[in-house]
Design a protein around this motif. Sequence first.
Motif, PDB file in Angstrom:
ATOM      1  N   GLU A 113       0.696  -1.305  -0.002  1.00 35.60           N
ATOM      2  CA  GLU A 113      -0.098   0.093   0.145  1.00 35.60           C
ATOM      3  C   GLU A 113       0.923   1.125  -0.161  1.00 35.60           C
ATOM      4  O   GLU A 113       0.705   2.124  -0.554  1.00 35.60           O
ATOM      5  CB  GLU A 113      -0.825  -0.151   1.286  1.00 35.60           C
ATOM      6  N   ALA A 114       2.016   1.345   0.874  1.00 35.15           N
ATOM      7  CA  ALA A 114       2.633   2.436   0.615  1.00 35.15           C
ATOM      8  C   ALA A 114       3.433   2.411  -0.629  1.00 35.15           C
ATOM      9  O   ALA A 114       3.532   3.850  -0.977  1.00 35.15           O
ATOM     10  CB  ALA A 114       3.813   2.270   1.702  1.00 35.15           C
ATOM     11  N   VAL A 115       3.796   1.498  -1.527  1.00 38.33           N
ATOM     12  CA  VAL A 115       4.330   1.760  -2.659  1.00 38.33           C
ATOM     13  C   VAL A 115       3.310   2.095  -3.701  1.00 38.33           C
ATOM     14  O   VAL A 115       3.643   3.239  -4.717  1.00 38.33           O
ATOM     15  CB  VAL A 115       4.725   0.582  -3.217  1.00 38.33           C
ATOM     16  N   GLN A 116       1.971   1.784  -3.578  1.00 38.74           N
ATOM     17  CA  GLN A 116       0.816   2.135  -4.599  1.00 38.74           C
ATOM     18  C   GLN A 116       0.566   3.569  -4.379  1.00 38.74           C
ATOM     19  O   GLN A 116       0.016   4.339  -5.207  1.00 38.74           O
ATOM     20  CB  GLN A 116      -0.430   1.249  -4.311  1.00 38.74           C
ATOM     21  N   GLN A 117       0.620   3.874  -2.988  1.00 40.42           N
ATOM     22  CA  GLN A 117       0.264   5.273  -2.546  1.00 40.42           C
ATOM     23  C   GLN A 117       1.299   6.445  -2.810  1.00 40.42           C
ATOM     24  O   GLN A 117       1.087   7.737  -2.406  1.00 40.42           O
ATOM     25  CB  GLN A 117      -0.345   5.427  -1.158  1.00 40.42           C
ATOM     26  N   ARG A 118       2.455   5.936  -3.031  1.00 39.74           N
ATOM     27  CA  ARG A 118       3.675   6.702  -3.397  1.00 39.74           C
ATOM     28  C   ARG A 118       3.974   7.562  -2.057  1.00 39.74           C
ATOM     29  O   ARG A 118       4.074   8.737  -2.048  1.00 39.74           O
ATOM     30  CB  ARG A 118       3.332   7.508  -4.410  1.00 39.74           C
ATOM     31  N   PHE A 119       3.660   6.844  -0.883  1.00 43.44           N
ATOM     32  CA  PHE A 119       4.481   7.448   0.489  1.00 43.44           C
ATOM     33  C   PHE A 119       5.593   8.114   0.200  1.00 43.44           C
ATOM     34  O   PHE A 119       6.546   7.688  -0.561  1.00 43.44           O
ATOM     35  CB  PHE A 119       4.330   6.474   1.532  1.00 43.44           C
ATOM     36  N   ALA A 120       6.025   9.255   1.068  1.00 44.72           N
ATOM     37  CA  ALA A 120       7.291   9.836   1.087  1.00 44.72           C
ATOM     38  C   ALA A 120       8.328   8.773   1.640  1.00 44.72           C
ATOM     39  O   ALA A 120       9.538   8.851   1.245  1.00 44.72           O
ATOM     40  CB  ALA A 120       7.169  11.100   1.879  1.00 44.72           C
ATOM     41  N   GLY A 121       8.071   7.890   2.533  1.00 45.34           N
ATOM     42  CA  GLY A 121       8.677   6.740   2.845  1.00 45.34           C
ATOM     43  C   GLY A 121       8.155   5.931   3.985  1.00 45.34           C
ATOM     44  O   GLY A 121       6.971   6.173   4.250  1.00 45.34           O
ATOM     45  N   VAL A 122       8.923   4.917   4.614  1.00 46.81           N
ATOM     46  CA  VAL A 122       8.481   3.957   5.436  1.00 46.81           C
ATOM     47  C   VAL A 122       9.408   3.886   6.488  1.00 46.81           C
ATOM     48  O   VAL A 122      10.764   3.516   6.281  1.00 46.81           O
ATOM     49  CB  VAL A 122       8.036   2.581   4.640  1.00 46.81           C
ATOM     50  N   ALA A 140      11.297   1.023  -6.087  1.00 43.64           N
ATOM     51  CA  ALA A 140      10.624   2.379  -6.499  1.00 43.64           C
ATOM     52  C   ALA A 140      11.342   3.504  -5.993  1.00 43.64           C
ATOM     53  O   ALA A 140      10.852   4.435  -5.967  1.00 43.64           O
ATOM     54  CB  ALA A 140       9.163   1.914  -5.798  1.00 43.64           C
ATOM     55  N   GLY A 141      12.784   3.403  -5.229  1.00 41.54           N
ATOM     56  CA  GLY A 141      13.302   4.289  -4.928  1.00 41.54           C
ATOM     57  C   GLY A 141      12.605   5.038  -3.665  1.00 41.54           C
ATOM     58  O   GLY A 141      12.955   6.108  -3.407  1.00 41.54           O
ATOM     59  N   MET A 142      11.823   4.344  -2.943  1.00 45.38           N
ATOM     60  CA  MET A 142      11.328   4.601  -1.493  1.00 45.38           C
ATOM     61  C   MET A 142      12.116   4.627  -0.622  1.00 45.38           C
ATOM     62  O   MET A 142      12.443   3.485  -0.224  1.00 45.38           O
ATOM     63  CB  MET A 142       9.825   3.893  -1.484  1.00 45.38           C
ATOM     64  N   PRO A 143      12.391   5.731   0.483  1.00 43.04           N
ATOM     65  CA  PRO A 143      13.368   5.663   1.487  1.00 43.04           C
ATOM     66  C   PRO A 143      12.636   4.693   2.523  1.00 43.04           C
ATOM     67  O   PRO A 143      11.252   4.933   2.931  1.00 43.04           O
ATOM     68  CB  PRO A 143      13.343   6.892   2.032  1.00 43.04           C
ATOM     69  N   VAL A 144      13.552   3.669   3.065  1.00 41.94           N
ATOM     70  CA  VAL A 144      12.927   3.048   4.004  1.00 41.94           C
ATOM     71  C   VAL A 144      14.063   2.675   5.244  1.00 41.94           C
ATOM     72  O   VAL A 144      15.168   2.860   5.009  1.00 41.94           O
ATOM     73  CB  VAL A 144      12.900   1.434   3.456  1.00 41.94           C
ATOM     74  N   VAL A 145      13.580   3.005   6.596  1.00 46.64           N
ATOM     75  CA  VAL A 145      14.351   2.799   7.668  1.00 46.64           C
ATOM     76  C   VAL A 145      13.588   1.758   8.545  1.00 46.64           C
ATOM     77  O   VAL A 145      12.314   1.498   8.732  1.00 46.64           O
ATOM     78  CB  VAL A 145      14.282   4.034   8.524  1.00 46.64           C
ATOM     79  N   ILE A 146      14.694   0.737   8.853  1.00 44.33           N
ATOM     80  CA  ILE A 146      14.163  -0.554   9.618  1.00 44.33           C
ATOM     81  C   ILE A 146      14.935  -0.292  11.145  1.00 44.33           C
ATOM     82  O   ILE A 146      15.673   0.267  11.373  1.00 44.33           O
ATOM     83  CB  ILE A 146      14.715  -1.558   8.951  1.00 44.33           C
ATOM     84  N   SER A 147      13.697  -0.328  11.981  1.00 48.62           N
ATOM     85  CA  SER A 147      14.103  -0.545  13.536  1.00 48.62           C
ATOM     86  C   SER A 147      13.983  -1.762  13.884  1.00 48.62           C
ATOM     87  O   SER A 147      12.953  -2.499  14.352  1.00 48.62           O
ATOM     88  CB  SER A 147      13.030   0.359  14.317  1.00 48.62           C
TER      89      SER A 147
END
Length: 330
Positions: A113-122, A140-147
């Motif tokens: 859903e985050a990719v489909q909605q083109r969120f700024a990041g996750v 998709a070039g979407m910034p992702v940060v994992i905790s």
Amino acid sequence: MRERVTMADVARKAGVSSATVSYVLSGKRHVAPETRAAVEAAIAELSFTVNTTARSLRTGRSSLVALIVPDIANPFYAQLAATLQEELRERGLHVVVCNTGARRDEEQALLAEAVQQRFAGVIITPFRLKPRDFEPLTDAGMPVVISADVAFGPIDLVTPDARAATRSALEQVAAAQRRRIAMIAGPRDATGGDPRLEQLRSLALQLGMALPHELVVRGEHTREAGAAGFAELMSRRHRPDAVFCGNDVIAVGAMEKAHELGFDIPRDVALIGHDDASFASLVRPRLTTIRYPAAEVARAAARLLTERLDGREVHKTVRVKAEFVARASV
């Protein structure tokens, strides 16, 4: 109808360029304190707000950042969300909190859903995801940060540095003349195994303490699992005299079951949590725990995400130091 205040209006009011106003809003460049103060005063006087809709149309991305966590009822994640919202608001970004219930299918659906909605990041604490599950986002070039306690490939990571704190907890247990320790750990199918268990076992051996396999029980990170795990441990022929828990929620469940079964904490058995959730100092006895500061985790994640949005390409790992908090349950 009142006309919308623009960035140019703010710039004229503050006596600066529109670019300077943009730098103040985005934090992309250093702005002299007196200039920043003038811009912020103009923003307040004119009641200026960022036109996120126009920016989204221009950039092709929304102003939303998904925070995906396994259990929003856990105060650790509530604090994480609150601090993250404060940190990202200054960039005109807004946090959408998504609760997965630690279910893999829900984790996968929210990433899609985050990719489909083109969120700024996750920003995500994955529970049952695999590294390959993040490929659609990175493609998709979407910034992702994992905790998380473990890495998921070349993705920005915020992770605990808890070795010294765990050793201090074990030393406190040893000082109380306890040698037979147990752990209520996470489920076997959690991604990356259980690093907290592995670290505890390794350090225990160094200190001459036993953490036998029969004194490790597993379950979800819930109060119910803590209660069931404690009951199982205390039914063993050779009971433990100290029980470590995967998080404070588990520890509270164990504490409740101890009271129900007539065990005194810490006289009969010591109890140690992890995270230092807001309730840890409120329960009785007050819970000894390993503090993993949610606010610092959120600030580190926000910093990594905004750096990515500003164009950084090199993968980074930030280690947030944990701290042993001695209270009354040992």
